[in-house]
Enzyme design. Structure first.
Site, PDB file in Angstrom:
ATOM      1  N   SER A   1      -2.944  -8.400  -0.137  1.00 51.62           N
ATOM      2  CA  SER A   1      -3.641  -7.588  -1.287  1.00 51.62           C
ATOM      3  C   SER A   1      -5.220  -7.749  -1.670  1.00 51.62           C
ATOM      4  CB  SER A   1      -2.791  -7.837  -2.690  1.00 51.62           C
ATOM      5  OG  SER A   1      -2.854  -9.142  -2.994  1.00 51.62           O
TER       6      SER A   1
ATOM      7  N   LYS B   1      -1.524  -9.035 -12.534  1.00 47.30           N
ATOM      8  CA  LYS B   1      -2.918  -9.200 -12.087  1.00 47.30           C
ATOM      9  C   LYS B   1      -3.762  -8.544 -12.904  1.00 47.30           C
ATOM     10  CE  LYS B   1      -1.916  -9.136  -7.093  1.00 47.30           C
ATOM     11  NZ  LYS B   1      -1.714  -8.195  -5.761  1.00 47.30           N
TER      12      LYS B   1
END
Length: 793
Positions: A691, A734
């Site tokens: 990611s 996140k």
């Protein structure tokens, strides 16, 4: 033969004679004793005195460990003795001595080859002929006979003729045979007054009689117990012989323990096959001698078999409205999780109304960072359902026998932890939490996760097999809940049997309400501040959350609340004045410097530095990607303890930039003249995953073009060689991490737009969320547009 002790009646002049030191032994006048001497100087003195037919002065040492005693090591008062017989054996001598009279050591004259001293005989007190002494002597004889009746062992030679006609000799002889310490005997010898010596001797003898009486009582009880056991064993053996002759060995004399087990088997209402097994083992036990070690194993097995629940269950009083109220009382937020749990409970409620014996719909698996309330939610479910709650921790478990139990052939065998927990629950339908299921290991002892497959499979756990029990046990009515921090380490076969419910980290707003409504009242009560109503301002809660904690859960927040309560408690205990309304300034004064800065993001734009977002077991985190260029030959350096997947993401990002050199107005051969170094700070922490591809590509483009990246923009997403931005996981964690760090904008993959539902509305309002499916869209938002020739300091 009666001995006349002249030294006790007259006071002769000082005499020189050999001096022999004794260890913890005292010889009294008029008494005989057999002594052993092994020290060279003592042996020399005895041999010389016996040969010359001289008397010897025996005196006790103060410290028996001294091998070569001097005058300071010896007591002053001793006994002059006559040597009646000497027997030599190797280097030692055995001597029979008779005490003649007490004497006092005046001085030592020689010490080689043996001690020679000047002694002065001591006379007895005038009370030796008084009526009181004769009365004491009679009492002494009486007590001595009582001691002998109680079992006191006395050498007849040492005691001599037991008579009170000669009180002096009687007192000395009894004092000689007392079982007391050497220093106590020495104190008796030093008493001049015969009456006082007699009283002291009687006191010691009475103490000894009390000990003998106590010993006799203990011995009598032990003997009675032994006699009873022997009698029962003999009667049992005779009964068995009679029954054998009559052909009735199937029955046995009623034993209370056997009857108790038989009643427990009948009362337990266990299944027919299990009851047959229990009765078979009970029959073996009745025919077995109690002295047989196996009888203890069978008895323990039957105890386990009858103690675990077979039919008893908690009464179902499940009400969905009540369950919702309990979940809301115990936990703030977690709306999606509560909704899924209530759906699960609704299915169970409908099944109960239909009175169908249907197993639990599925096994719930709570996955999330530490401290977000996974275990406490399980307790709330048990409270809402009115069931018992049991919990076992599987963290660090390596042995399959911990789950299935050990076979009974092993010494000390026990059932597995599932059966042990069922015994603790005492019902067949508890809420059963298996904590830390993601931390189960496996080694040469087996794979515990494989043993859990049967227990957690609704189709199989109706007949769970425990190695110790050896009979099937029904776990189908148990409400199983498992918890863990990560899903990756759970074996696929086990994961397939569970429905995963993810627990995200808390937002700052949620932490504020949890601290205000739950944690602070609990700590005020727990730290003894219950009567003092301390109020924290909203700014205090936010100060502690922002500056003294950095976590997805609330465990550290709870510890900080406890720390604040302890500091206030100390001030109150010291009598200091404490304000009832606590301010931010007071918290800073009590806590000291802040542990975290309010925002973790950079304060200004930089070239070649991107802010990425990462997911960890403890929730979301931000990380920085730094890229440096230097003259070289096209090497790519990757540092920061990167995993294989993250290294491949770096390679893919750099390859994309190299293949699009025209797009970014770079020289065709730029990569051949420079080296590219990609570094992710906090090098001691392992990092992996795809990611960070978007952040790496953005940092490389920034470094090559000289355009700075915006410091308040975070980004996440996997990148392909064609520049596509792919979907990633952990979006909520996140975004929460970006919000905690003070970022204003977050760039996410376009396919993650569906995950917006999980993000709290307040955060979506405070932050700008941008969705991109191509890297050029990311760069358009992330690059500031202005070129900088060097990185700011």
């Amino acid at each position: 033969m009666s001995l006349i002790l002249k030294p006790e009646r007259e006071k002769p002049a000082q005499t020189q004679m050999p001096v022999v030191a004794l260890r913890d032994t005292v010889v009294f006048p008029g008494a005989e004793a057999t002594l052993t001497f092994g020290r060279p100087h003592s042996v020399e003195a005895i041999n010389w005195a016996y040969k010359e037919k001289e008397k010897v002065f025996l005196v006790c040492q103060k410290n028996p460990r001294v091998n070569d005693p001097g005058q300071d090591d010896l007591y002053q008062v001793g006994t002059i003795v006559e040597l009646e017989n000497v027997l030599r054996s190797g280097k030692a001598v055995y001597v029979i001595v008779r005490g003649l009279g007490r004497a006092k050591l005046t001085s030592l004259l020689e010490n080689k080859p043996f001690l020679v001293g000047r002694v002065t005989a001591l006379s007895a007190s005038e009370t030796s002929e008084s009526e009181d002494v004769h009365a004491l002597a009679g009492l002494l004889v009486e007590q001595l006979r009582k001691a002998m009746t109680l079992g006191k062992v006395i050498d007849p030679q040492a005691l001599g003729n037991l008579s009170s006609e000669n009180p002096q000799e009687l007192v000395n002889r009894v004092a000689m045979i007392l079982e007391i310490a050497g220093k106590d005997k020495q104190s008796l010898l030093e008493v001049d007054d015969l009456g006082k010596r007699a009283k002291k001797t009687i006191e010691y003898l009475v103490q000894e009689i009390k000990v003998l009486e106590l010993d006799q009582q203990i011995s009598s009880k032990a003997q009675d117990k032994f006699d009873k056991s022997m009698r029962e064993a003999i009667l049992r053996q005779r009964r068995e012989m009679i029954d054998r002759e009559l052909g009735k060995m199937g029955t046995k004399a009623a034993d209370p323990e056997i009857e108790k087990l038989r009643k427990k088997i009948a009362d337990s209402k266990m299944p027919k096959k299990v009851a047959e097994k229990a009765k078979s083992e009970l029959s073996r036990l009745t025919k077995m001698s109690p002295m047989n070690p196996e009888s203890g194993y069978i008895h323990s097995y039957l105890e386990w078999l009858t103690d675990i629940p077979w039919v008893k269950k908690s009464k179902s009083n499940l009400d969905i409205k009540k369950a919702k109220k309990i979940l809301d009382q115990d936990h703030y937020g977690l709306e999606n999780i509560k909704e899924r749990i209530l759906e699960h409970l609704a299915v169970i409620q409908l099944q109960a109304k239909q009175k169908e014996n249907i197993s639990s719909p599925t096994i719930l698996c709570f996955i999330g960072p530490p401290g977000v309330g996974k275990t406490s939610v399980g307790k709330s479910i048990a409270r809402a359902m009115g069931r018992r709650f049991v919990r076992i921790s599987l963290g660090g478990l390596h042995d399959e026998a911990e789950i299935r139990g050990h076979r009974r052939t092993y010494v000390g065998a026990l059932p597995g932890r599932l059966i042990q927990a069922m015994k603790e629950a005492k019902t067949i339908n508890p809420v059963f939490m298996l904590d830390e299921i993601d931390k189960v290991g496996n080694d040469f002892r087996g794979d515990p996760s494989a043993a859990l497959l049967e227990a957690l499979d609704p189709e199989q756990n109706k007949e769970f097999s425990d190695h110790y029990l050896g009979v099937p046990y029904d776990l189908s009515q148990v409400f199983f809940i498992t918890t863990g921090n990560v899903l990756d380490t759970i074996p696929p076969a086990l994961r397939d049997r569970m429905e995963v419910i993810r627990f995200p980290g808390y937002t700052d707003e949620e932490k504020y309400h949890i601290a205000k409504d739950y944690l602070w009242p609990k700590e005020v009560q727990g730290q003894g501040l219950g009567k003092d109503k301390f109020e924290l301002t909203g700014a205090v809660y936010k100060e502690i959350i922002d500056r003294y904690t950095r976590e997805a859960g609330v465990r550290q927040l709870q510890r900080e609340m406890a720390r604040l309560a302890r500091k206030l408690a100390r001030k109150i205990a010291e009598g200091k004045k404490v304000s009832k309304r606590i301010s931010v300034a007071q918290v800073r004064a009590l806590f000291g410097p802040a542990q975290f800065s309010k925002t973790a993001a950079d304060s200004q734009d930089e070239v070649g530095k991107a802010t990425g977002l990462a997911w960890t077991q403890a929730g979301g985190e931000i990380l920085f990607i730094e890229v440096a260029l230097m003259p070289g030959k096209g090497k790519i350096l990757l540092t920061g303890k990167l995993g294989e997947v993250m290294k491949e993401s770096c390679q893919a990002a750099i390859s994309y930039v190299r293949s699009h050199w025209q797009t970014y107005k770079l020289a065709k051969d730029f990569a051949e003249k420079i080296d590219i170094h990609v570094h992710v700070p906090e090098g001691a922490v392992a990092k992996d995953g795809p990611s960070a591809g978007v952040a790496i590509a953005s940092a490389v483009v920034s470094a090559l073009t000289g355009k700075s990246l915006k410091h308040n923009v975070g980004m996440t997403g996997e990148i392909t060689l064609r520049g596509r931005v792919l979907e990633i996981g952990g979006v909520k964690e996140k975004v929460l991490a970006a919000h905690r760090a003070g970022l204003k904008t977050v760039i996410l993959p376009k396919n993650n737009k569906k995950d917006l539902e999980d993000i709290p509305a307040k955060i979506k309002k405070e932050m700008k969320l941008i969705f991109a499916d191509q890297l050029n869209q990311v760069l358009k938002e992330a690059l500031s547009g202005s070129k900088k020739t060097k990185t700011p300091k």
